[in-house]
Structure formats: C-alpha cells, structure tokens
Design a protein around this motif. Structure first.
Motif, PDB file in Angstrom:
ATOM      1  N   HIS A 133      20.697   4.038  20.716  1.00 29.33           N
ATOM      2  CA  HIS A 133      19.613   3.545  19.858  1.00 29.33           C
ATOM      3  C   HIS A 133      18.611   4.656  19.508  1.00 29.33           C
ATOM      4  O   HIS A 133      17.878   4.551  18.535  1.00 29.33           O
ATOM      5  N   LEU A 134      18.606   5.710  20.320  1.00 28.56           N
ATOM      6  CA  LEU A 134      17.666   6.819  20.099  1.00 28.56           C
ATOM      7  C   LEU A 134      18.197   7.853  19.101  1.00 28.56           C
ATOM      8  O   LEU A 134      17.425   8.556  18.465  1.00 28.56           O
ATOM      9  N   LEU A 155      11.709   1.195  22.136  1.00 28.45           N
ATOM     10  CA  LEU A 155      12.880   0.404  21.744  1.00 28.45           C
ATOM     11  C   LEU A 155      12.500  -1.017  21.353  1.00 28.45           C
ATOM     12  O   LEU A 155      13.195  -1.649  20.565  1.00 28.45           O
ATOM     13  N   VAL A 199      15.334  -3.819  20.665  1.00 27.38           N
ATOM     14  CA  VAL A 199      16.314  -3.481  21.696  1.00 27.38           C
ATOM     15  C   VAL A 199      15.663  -3.744  23.044  1.00 27.38           C
ATOM     16  O   VAL A 199      14.548  -3.294  23.296  1.00 27.38           O
ATOM     17  N   SER A 217      12.375  -1.802  17.829  1.00 30.14           N
ATOM     18  CA  SER A 217      13.687  -1.979  17.208  1.00 30.14           C
ATOM     19  C   SER A 217      14.383  -3.235  17.708  1.00 30.14           C
ATOM     20  O   SER A 217      15.560  -3.443  17.442  1.00 30.14           O
ATOM     21  N   SER A 260      20.183   3.457  26.561  1.00 31.71           N
ATOM     22  CA  SER A 260      19.381   3.427  25.334  1.00 31.71           C
ATOM     23  C   SER A 260      19.724   4.552  24.366  1.00 31.71           C
ATOM     24  O   SER A 260      19.328   4.511  23.204  1.00 31.71           O
ATOM     25  N   LEU A 301       9.878   4.309  26.932  1.00 26.67           N
ATOM     26  CA  LEU A 301      11.168   4.072  26.293  1.00 26.67           C
ATOM     27  C   LEU A 301      11.311   2.601  25.909  1.00 26.67           C
ATOM     28  O   LEU A 301      11.721   2.277  24.792  1.00 26.67           O
ATOM     29  N   ARG A 302      10.945   1.721  26.824  1.00 24.11           N
ATOM     30  CA  ARG A 302      11.022   0.283  26.532  1.00 24.11           C
ATOM     31  C   ARG A 302      10.106  -0.093  25.366  1.00 24.11           C
ATOM     32  O   ARG A 302      10.475  -0.892  24.511  1.00 24.11           O
TER      33      ARG A 302
END
Length: 188
Positions: free
Chosen positions: A182-183, A117, A122, A120, A179, A113-114
């Motif tokens: 953002h997803l 992101l 994030v 992006s 998150s 996930l990190r």
C-alpha cells in the motif's frame, strides 16, 4: 437513545488506565522506596486493566470507536511514559536503552503508519504476537520497577526488556511488510 461511549464500562477502565499514569510517574520520580512500591502496585493494576477492558467489551458487547481508539493509545502512553521516567531515574542502564528506544521507535512508527494507511481505508489488524508483545512490555517494565525494591532481579529485568524489544521490532517488521504494497503502489 444510544449510550454515551464515554460511560461504557470498558472505556471508563481505559480512561482510568491513562489517568493512572500521572500518579505512577509522580510516585516513581519521588525516589522513595515505599512510594515506588505503591507506583508498582498501581502500574500492575493499570497493566492488568488492559486485559480487563477488552474482556468486558467482549463479554458485555460494549464496543465503540472511542474504545478502539483509546485502548492502544493507553498502552503506548503507559509503556512510553514509564520508559522515559525509568530512563530519567537511572533504572534503565545505557544498554537497557537499546531495547527501550526500539520499543519507542516501533510504537511511534507503527502508529504513524496506521494513521497514514487509515486515509486509504487500509486497516492493519492487531496480530496475536503483537498482543503478546504488549504483555511482555508491561511485564518487563514491572520487573524493572521492582528491581529497585529487590535488587537481585537485574538479569531477569534485562532479559525481559530485551525480549520485549525484540518482539516489538519483529511485530513492527511484520506490520511494515504487510503494509508495504500500500506504500509503494502507484496513485491512479
């Protein structure tokens, strides 16, 4: 001329933590009690170095992108590989595999996930609870290692491992929730 980040004290400690995994695994897999005790001592030193490298980075103002990248990887490698070895040698019961798998799932999922992101721009900041989660994981695994040397610790190791699993899932949920916007946002 800037210092090579590879040779900053905190980064050397982090790299040593990663390298310590090799003898820890070998010693645990030997199956011999004295070697397991040595593995436990090395593991405790490696686990404590997680605190030490962060403390020294702050105290000496020695931050680097390499250190920010390696530190969480070192923790995940130490925890994940030790879980695999403890499962292999039978130190983890069938029921212990529930929190163990929850820990592995969350660590892989949140790392992915990190990374996703990051493209992006994030950033998911590490929460205070996530730092405690890592500490509880490290302590739980130390007690699981110790259990073969002191068999009366079964209930304590089970409780700590389940606590680590629950904290791990909870912090994973917190990161996913943070998150989520953002997803699911529409791309322009």
């Amino acid at each position: 001329m800037a210092k090579n980040p590879l040779f900053l004290g905190p980064n050397i400690i982090t790299i040593a933590r990663i390298l310590a995994i090799i003898p820890i695994v070998w010693l645990v897999m030997s199956g011999e009690g004295t070697l397991r005790a040595i593995a436990l001592a090395l593991y405790v030193i490696a686990a404590a170095s997680d605190w030490l490298d962060g403390y020294l980075a702050r105290a000496w103002n020695q931050y680097s992108p390499l250190g920010r990248m390696l530190d969480p990887i070192a923790d995940k490698l130490l925890v994940g590989i030790l879980i695999a070895v403890l499962a292999w040698d039978g130190s983890l019961s069938t029921l212990d595999m529930v929190p163990a798998c929850a820990i592995l799932f969350r660590e892989f999922f949140i790392s992915g996930l990190r990374e996703f992101l990051g493209a992006s721009k994030v950033v998911l900041k590490v929460s205070g609870l996530a730092k405690w989660k890592t500490t509880v994981q490290l302590v739980a695994l130390a007690v699981v290692l110790l259990e073969r040397l002191m068999p009366g610790l079964g209930l304590v190791s089970d409780i700590l491992l389940w606590l680590a699993g629950l904290l791990t899932l909870w912090t994973g949920w917190q990161y996913l929730r943070a998150s989520w916007p953002h997803l699911v946002q529409e791309q322009a």
